[in-house]
Structures are given as structure tokens and as C-alpha cells.
Scaffold this motif. Structure first.
Motif, PDB file in Angstrom:
ATOM      1  N   SER A  45      -2.460   2.783 -14.053  1.00 24.88           N
ATOM      2  CA  SER A  45      -0.912   2.517 -14.293  1.00 24.88           C
ATOM      3  C   SER A  45      -0.494   1.885 -12.718  1.00 24.88           C
ATOM      4  O   SER A  45      -0.930   2.747 -11.480  1.00 24.88           O
ATOM      5  CB  SER A  45      -0.230   3.818 -14.527  1.00 24.88           C
ATOM      6  N   PHE A  46       0.078   0.915 -12.696  1.00 25.81           N
ATOM      7  CA  PHE A  46       0.718   0.414 -11.312  1.00 25.81           C
ATOM      8  C   PHE A  46       1.586   1.255 -10.864  1.00 25.81           C
ATOM      9  O   PHE A  46       2.720   1.644 -11.478  1.00 25.81           O
ATOM     10  CB  PHE A  46       1.288  -0.884 -11.714  1.00 25.81           C
ATOM     11  N   VAL A  47       1.473   1.731  -9.609  1.00 23.53           N
ATOM     12  CA  VAL A  47       2.621   2.535  -8.810  1.00 23.53           C
ATOM     13  C   VAL A  47       3.936   2.137  -8.900  1.00 23.53           C
ATOM     14  O   VAL A  47       4.540   3.052  -8.952  1.00 23.53           O
ATOM     15  CB  VAL A  47       2.059   3.083  -7.298  1.00 23.53           C
ATOM     16  N   LYS A  48       4.140   0.887  -8.697  1.00 24.53           N
ATOM     17  CA  LYS A  48       5.655   0.524  -8.583  1.00 24.53           C
ATOM     18  C   LYS A  48       6.157   0.199  -9.983  1.00 24.53           C
ATOM     19  O   LYS A  48       7.539  -0.028 -10.115  1.00 24.53           O
ATOM     20  CB  LYS A  48       5.493  -1.117  -7.744  1.00 24.53           C
ATOM     21  N   ASN A  49       5.274   0.162 -11.166  1.00 22.71           N
ATOM     22  CA  ASN A  49       5.696   0.096 -12.463  1.00 22.71           C
ATOM     23  C   ASN A  49       4.776   0.702 -13.133  1.00 22.71           C
ATOM     24  O   ASN A  49       4.025  -0.146 -14.060  1.00 22.71           O
ATOM     25  CB  ASN A  49       5.898  -1.485 -12.785  1.00 22.71           C
TER      26      ASN A  49
ATOM     27  N   GLN B  58      -2.878  -5.746 -16.033  1.00 22.74           N
ATOM     28  CA  GLN B  58      -1.666  -6.413 -16.738  1.00 22.74           C
ATOM     29  C   GLN B  58      -0.878  -7.029 -15.699  1.00 22.74           C
ATOM     30  O   GLN B  58      -0.297  -8.076 -15.848  1.00 22.74           O
ATOM     31  CB  GLN B  58      -1.022  -5.257 -17.540  1.00 22.74           C
ATOM     32  N   LEU B  59      -0.681  -6.294 -14.355  1.00 25.62           N
ATOM     33  CA  LEU B  59      -0.001  -6.842 -13.333  1.00 25.62           C
ATOM     34  C   LEU B  59      -0.695  -8.311 -12.924  1.00 25.62           C
ATOM     35  O   LEU B  59      -0.069  -9.348 -12.850  1.00 25.62           O
ATOM     36  CB  LEU B  59      -0.201  -6.111 -12.290  1.00 25.62           C
ATOM     37  N   VAL B  60      -2.161  -8.235 -13.056  1.00 24.68           N
ATOM     38  CA  VAL B  60      -2.776  -9.726 -12.541  1.00 24.68           C
ATOM     39  C   VAL B  60      -2.701 -10.539 -13.449  1.00 24.68           C
ATOM     40  O   VAL B  60      -2.508 -11.734 -13.040  1.00 24.68           O
ATOM     41  CB  VAL B  60      -4.346  -9.167 -12.023  1.00 24.68           C
ATOM     42  N   LYS B  61      -2.588 -10.350 -14.774  1.00 27.96           N
ATOM     43  CA  LYS B  61      -2.643 -11.002 -15.831  1.00 27.96           C
ATOM     44  C   LYS B  61      -1.124 -11.852 -15.880  1.00 27.96           C
ATOM     45  O   LYS B  61      -1.054 -12.920 -15.815  1.00 27.96           O
ATOM     46  CB  LYS B  61      -2.603 -10.799 -17.262  1.00 27.96           C
ATOM     47  N   GLU B  62      -0.186 -11.065 -15.463  1.00 29.32           N
ATOM     48  CA  GLU B  62       1.115 -11.847 -15.163  1.00 29.32           C
ATOM     49  C   GLU B  62       1.273 -12.597 -14.045  1.00 29.32           C
ATOM     50  O   GLU B  62       1.971 -13.742 -14.352  1.00 29.32           O
ATOM     51  CB  GLU B  62       2.129 -10.534 -14.917  1.00 29.32           C
ATOM     52  N   TYR B  63       0.590 -12.658 -13.006  1.00 30.77           N
ATOM     53  CA  TYR B  63       0.481 -13.553 -11.858  1.00 30.77           C
ATOM     54  C   TYR B  63      -0.418 -14.697 -12.284  1.00 30.77           C
ATOM     55  O   TYR B  63      -0.177 -15.775 -11.946  1.00 30.77           O
ATOM     56  CB  TYR B  63       0.068 -12.763 -10.657  1.00 30.77           C
TER      57      TYR B  63
ATOM     58  N   MET C  77      -1.623  -1.636  -1.624  1.00 27.89           N
ATOM     59  CA  MET C  77      -0.930  -0.461  -1.701  1.00 27.89           C
ATOM     60  C   MET C  77      -1.355   0.633  -2.725  1.00 27.89           C
ATOM     61  O   MET C  77      -1.180   1.672  -2.883  1.00 27.89           O
ATOM     62  CB  MET C  77       0.611  -0.783  -2.154  1.00 27.89           C
ATOM     63  N   GLN C  78      -1.560   0.060  -3.976  1.00 25.78           N
ATOM     64  CA  GLN C  78      -2.075   0.869  -5.095  1.00 25.78           C
ATOM     65  C   GLN C  78      -3.506   1.571  -4.466  1.00 25.78           C
ATOM     66  O   GLN C  78      -3.483   2.900  -4.902  1.00 25.78           O
ATOM     67  CB  GLN C  78      -2.422  -0.115  -6.295  1.00 25.78           C
ATOM     68  N   VAL C  79      -4.123   0.951  -3.991  1.00 26.23           N
ATOM     69  CA  VAL C  79      -5.578   1.524  -3.773  1.00 26.23           C
ATOM     70  C   VAL C  79      -5.342   2.407  -2.717  1.00 26.23           C
ATOM     71  O   VAL C  79      -6.021   3.589  -2.684  1.00 26.23           O
ATOM     72  CB  VAL C  79      -6.525   0.446  -3.332  1.00 26.23           C
TER      73      VAL C  79
END
Length: 305
Positions: free
Chosen positions: A250-254, A261-266, A188-190
């Protein structure tokens, strides 16, 4: 009867069909030119050829993903108008072709056109030409791509009813459905941000040199002192790279976190490493020069005829 080049040429001039199609039709007709014309018409090839010079810049992007999320396909099929792109028959054709790509070993469009069309005796090319003849518009399979992965999963996202499609390949030891959720968010980001690269290490050095030259000239034109231009340009370039590199965006949903950083969280949540190894994004008609039509003039022209 031997089929000569002159016979193929004559049939091609009569119908506008491709040379190989003309040769096959003549062979099937035993050299009978009139019968060969009928064969081409029956297959929709003659009618399709006459429409082939029309610009097809509308259409749909479709994706198909295997049940185990290890194989995925994406295709773009174009039509002349958005009206046809919304037609159920066209939509079904696009979905069928994408499914064929998923199960095919075709390396390019030419090979794909020779594949069998699902459980029929017809080829993809024959069905495409039949659709052109019945729908009445030029259509073409513009491009496709196929992802396969052993250690990881593939996720995808389609935006705007088929205007943009994205596939994301995630290398990881996890088979969790949460990896697919992450992949869909990244896709979705892409779709929204259209990054040029996955990370800064993927950036082409020619691209960096080119952008640096432009930024330096901009700074000099702004009257900035030459002794601080270099430092200023590097700051601007780093900012620009963060905009074109997926992991730095920047992640579009946050927007408070980056995609990296989103990938790191997962990774922390699942206890595995996750690497975005490949991304493909198709947008309908990108790069195709569209013919501008004045609808009112076109209607007026038709009424005069």
C-alpha cells in the motif's frame, strides 16, 4: 636504503598503522624509523590505527545525483557516536565522499580510499585518517553504491537527517520531472517500508519455500486440519508477499492504492512505460553489533581516574 619486512614490522608495532602505510612511511623517511613514526603521526595514521578497533555504528547516509538524473551515488560513513555524526565537519566529509563516488569508477571501498580527495593532493584515505585524528573518534567508509542509466532517470530520498538513504532507478523514455517526483515518492516508500523485493517475480524461490514451511508448521501447531492447511498457507503466503514486494505494498501517502497502481497512474498520465529496475536502501548501522554503554558508569569511571 632497502626497506625490510623486519623494519615494517617494528614500525607497525610502534604505531599500530597498516603494513602498506608503514612501508610507504619508511620509504619516505629513507629507512629512518623515528622519522617514519613522525610521518605516520603527521598523516594521522598512527592515531587512527589505535582507534580502529572501536565500534563505529553511528554516522550518516548521503546521496548525490547528477544534474541530468542519469547517475547517482549513495554512501554510508560511520562514526562512534551520534554526536560526531551531527558535527558539520563530519557532514561535509560525508557529502564530499559521496560526490567523489559519483564521479569515480571505484568498484569497492579499497579503491575509493585511493581516489584523490576533490581538488587536493591527498587521497580519501589520508583525509579520513586526518579526520579521525582531529575529531578523535574511529570513522570508516562502510559501503557505497552507484547507479547509472541511459534510458530513464534516477531519484533519491534521505530520511531522518541521514539515517536512511534510498536510490531508485526508473527505466522510461520520459525525461519529465514528473518521473523524478514519482521516483522520490517510491524512494520514500522504500525508506518507510523496507521491501525485500521489487515485485513477486523477483522473489527468491528458496525464500518462498522457507516461509511456506514455517507457515505450514504454524498452522499445524494451531491445530488446523491437515486437509485445509495447504490452502490456508498459500493464502497467508500471498498476503506476506504483498508486504515484502514493493509494487504490492500500500502506498504510504495514499493507502487506498498500491505502489504498482501509482506507477500505472503515471504511465497513463505521461503515455510511457515506467519500470522500477533497481532499488538500494542504506540504513545507518544496520547489521553492526553495537556496544552497549552505560553512560552513568562511564562518567563515574572517569571521575575516579
Amino acid at each position: 636504503m632497502a626497506i625490510t619486512a623486519a623494519m615494517v614490522k617494528e614500525l607497525r608495532e610502534k604505531t599500530g598503522a597498516g603494513m602498506m602505510d608503514c612501508k610507504k612511511a619508511l620509504e619516505e623517511a629513507g629507512g629512518d624509523l623515528n622519522r617514519a613514526v613522525d610521518i605516520l603521526r603527521e598523516k594521522g595514521l598512527a592515531k587512527a590505527a589505535k582507534k580502529s578497533d572501536r565500534i563505529a555504528a553511528e554516522g550518516l547516509v548521503s546521496i548525490a545525483i547528477s544534474n541530468d538524473n542519469k547517475v547517482a551515488a549513495i554512501t554510508e560513513i560511520n562514526s562512534e557516536t551520534d554526536f560526531v555524526a551531527k558535527n558539520d565537519e563530519f557532514k561535509s566529509f560525508v557529502q564530499d565522499v559521496t560526490q567523489i563516488v559519483l564521479n569515480s569508477q571505484a568498484q569497492d571501498v579499497e579503491q575509493l580510499l585511493e581516489e584523490k580527495y576533490l581538488d587536493t593532493d591527498s587521497t580519501v584515505k589520508e583525509v579520513l585518517n586526518s579526520k579521525i585524528a582531529t575529531i578523535g573518534e574511529n570513522m570508516n567508509i562502510r559501503r557505497f553504491e552507484k547507479f547509472e542509466i541511459n534510458d530513464g532517470q534516477v531519484a533519491g530520498y534521505v530520511h531522518g537527517g541521514g539515517k536512511i538513504g534510498v536510490l531508485v532507478k526508473l527505466e522510461t523514455s520520459s525525461e519529465s520531472q514528473e518521473v523524478i517526483s514519482l521516483g522520490k515518492d517510491i524512494a520514500m516508500q522504500v525508506a518507510a517500508m523496507n521491501p525485500k523485493y521489487i515485485s513477486q517475480k523477483d522473489v527468491d524461490q528458496e525464500y518462498i519455500a522457507h516461509e511456506k514451511e514455517i507457515l505450514m508448521q504454524q498452522a499445524l501447531n494451531e491445530g488446523k486440519p491437515a486437509d485445509i492447511v495447504e490452502k490456508m498457507v498459500m493464502g497467508r503466503l500471498n498476503k506476506q508477499l504483498k508486504e515484502v514486494c514493493l509494487l504490492d505494498q500500500s502506498f504510504v501517502k495514499n493507502p487506498d492504492i498500491t505502489v504498482g497502481q501509482l506507477v500505472k497512474e503515471y504511465e497513463n498520465k505521461l503515455g510511457v512505460s515506467i519500470n522500477i529496475s533497481d532499488v538500494v536502501r542504506f540504513e545507518v548501522g544496520e547489521g553492526i553489533e553495537k556496544k552497549e554503554e552505560n553512560f552513568a558508569e562511564e562518567v563515574a569511571k572517569q571521575l575516579k581516574n
